[in-house]
Design a protein around this motif. Structure first.
Motif, short mmCIF file in Angstrom:
data_model
loop_
_atom_site.label_atom_id
_atom_site.label_comp_id
_atom_site.label_asym_id
_atom_site.label_seq_id
_atom_site.Cartn_x
_atom_site.Cartn_y
_atom_site.Cartn_z
N PHE A 14 0.82 -1.21 0.00
CA PHE A 14 0.00 0.00 0.00
C PHE A 14 0.85 1.26 0.00
O PHE A 14 0.52 2.23 -0.67
CB PHE A 14 -1.00 0.00 1.16
N TRP A 15 1.97 1.27 0.73
CA TRP A 15 2.84 2.44 0.70
C TRP A 15 3.38 2.67 -0.69
O TRP A 15 3.48 3.82 -1.15
CB TRP A 15 3.97 2.33 1.70
N GLN A 16 3.73 1.60 -1.39
CA GLN A 16 4.23 1.74 -2.75
C GLN A 16 3.14 2.31 -3.67
O GLN A 16 3.38 3.25 -4.41
CB GLN A 16 4.71 0.40 -3.29
N GLU A 17 1.96 1.72 -3.60
CA GLU A 17 0.85 2.18 -4.45
C GLU A 17 0.45 3.62 -4.13
O GLU A 17 0.24 4.42 -5.03
CB GLU A 17 -0.36 1.27 -4.29
N LEU A 18 0.35 3.92 -2.85
CA LEU A 18 -0.11 5.25 -2.46
C LEU A 18 0.99 6.29 -2.60
O LEU A 18 0.72 7.44 -2.94
CB LEU A 18 -0.64 5.22 -1.02
N GLY A 19 2.21 5.89 -2.37
CA GLY A 19 3.32 6.82 -2.50
C GLY A 19 3.51 7.29 -3.92
O GLY A 19 3.88 8.44 -4.17
N ASP A 20 3.24 6.42 -4.88
CA ASP A 20 3.38 6.78 -6.28
C ASP A 20 2.37 7.83 -6.71
O ASP A 20 2.65 8.66 -7.56
CB ASP A 20 3.21 5.54 -7.18
N SER A 21 1.17 7.81 -6.13
CA SER A 21 0.11 8.66 -6.64
C SER A 21 -0.28 9.83 -5.73
O SER A 21 -0.94 10.75 -6.18
CB SER A 21 -1.13 7.82 -6.96
N LEU A 68 -8.39 4.38 -1.30
CA LEU A 68 -7.36 5.41 -1.46
C LEU A 68 -6.48 5.14 -2.67
O LEU A 68 -6.15 6.06 -3.43
CB LEU A 68 -6.50 5.51 -0.20
N VAL A 69 -6.10 3.88 -2.88
CA VAL A 69 -5.30 3.53 -4.05
C VAL A 69 -6.04 3.92 -5.33
O VAL A 69 -5.46 4.51 -6.25
CB VAL A 69 -4.94 2.02 -4.05
N GLU A 70 -7.32 3.61 -5.39
CA GLU A 70 -8.11 3.92 -6.57
C GLU A 70 -8.31 5.43 -6.73
O GLU A 70 -8.15 5.97 -7.83
CB GLU A 70 -9.47 3.22 -6.50
N LEU A 71 -8.65 6.11 -5.66
CA LEU A 71 -8.96 7.54 -5.74
C LEU A 71 -7.74 8.41 -5.97
O LEU A 71 -7.84 9.45 -6.63
CB LEU A 71 -9.70 7.98 -4.47
N CYS A 72 -6.60 8.01 -5.45
CA CYS A 72 -5.38 8.82 -5.63
C CYS A 72 -4.94 8.86 -7.09
O CYS A 72 -4.20 9.76 -7.49
CB CYS A 72 -4.26 8.29 -4.74
N LYS A 73 -5.39 7.91 -7.87
CA LYS A 73 -5.05 7.90 -9.30
C LYS A 73 -5.86 8.93 -10.09
O LYS A 73 -5.51 9.25 -11.22
CB LYS A 73 -5.26 6.50 -9.87
#
Length: 115
Positions: A14-21, A68-73
């Motif tokens: 999750f940190w990787q996914e969220l950190g990217d976006s 959050l992963v979906e929305l941050c994109k």
């Protein structure tokens, strides 16, 4: 699909996914940090006596992180909008993910017991 076998694998993903976006959004980073702190508290202290109270909250935190992963994109949303949508929608995340619309009655399953 990734299968997590440790807390580190789960949080790293999750940190990787969220950190990217959403790495540059301080308000969002604080919100994400709060979710992880609570998740660690719950998973570190879960027991036979607390399982039924804690597991629905753990599911809710998982739903929030996935939202959050979906929305941050979606770069059109502000941090405040992402947090608001996450807080409004996380309880129905698994329902929709399983193909139910919001008006449908779900099967009796722990996956829909979110707090």
């Amino acid at each position: 699909m990734l299968l997590f076998t440790t807390k580190k694998e789960y949080t790293d993903y999750f940190w990787q996914e969220l950190g990217d976006s959403c790495a540059d959004e301080i308000e969002l980073q604080e919100y994400i940090d709060q979710q992880f702190v609570r998740l660690v508290e719950l998973t570190d202290n879960i027991s036979k006596t607390s399982f039924w109270q804690d597991f629905p909250e753990i599911l809710g935190l998982d739903a929030k992180l996935n939202l959050l992963v979906e929305l941050c994109k979606i770069h059109e949303f502000t941090s405040a909008e992402i947090i608001r949508i996450t807080e409004n929608d996380y309880r129905t995340y698994f329902k929709e993910l399983c193909g139910y619309d919001l008006s449908m009655k779900t099967k009796n399953s722990m996956i829909f017991n979110i707090s």
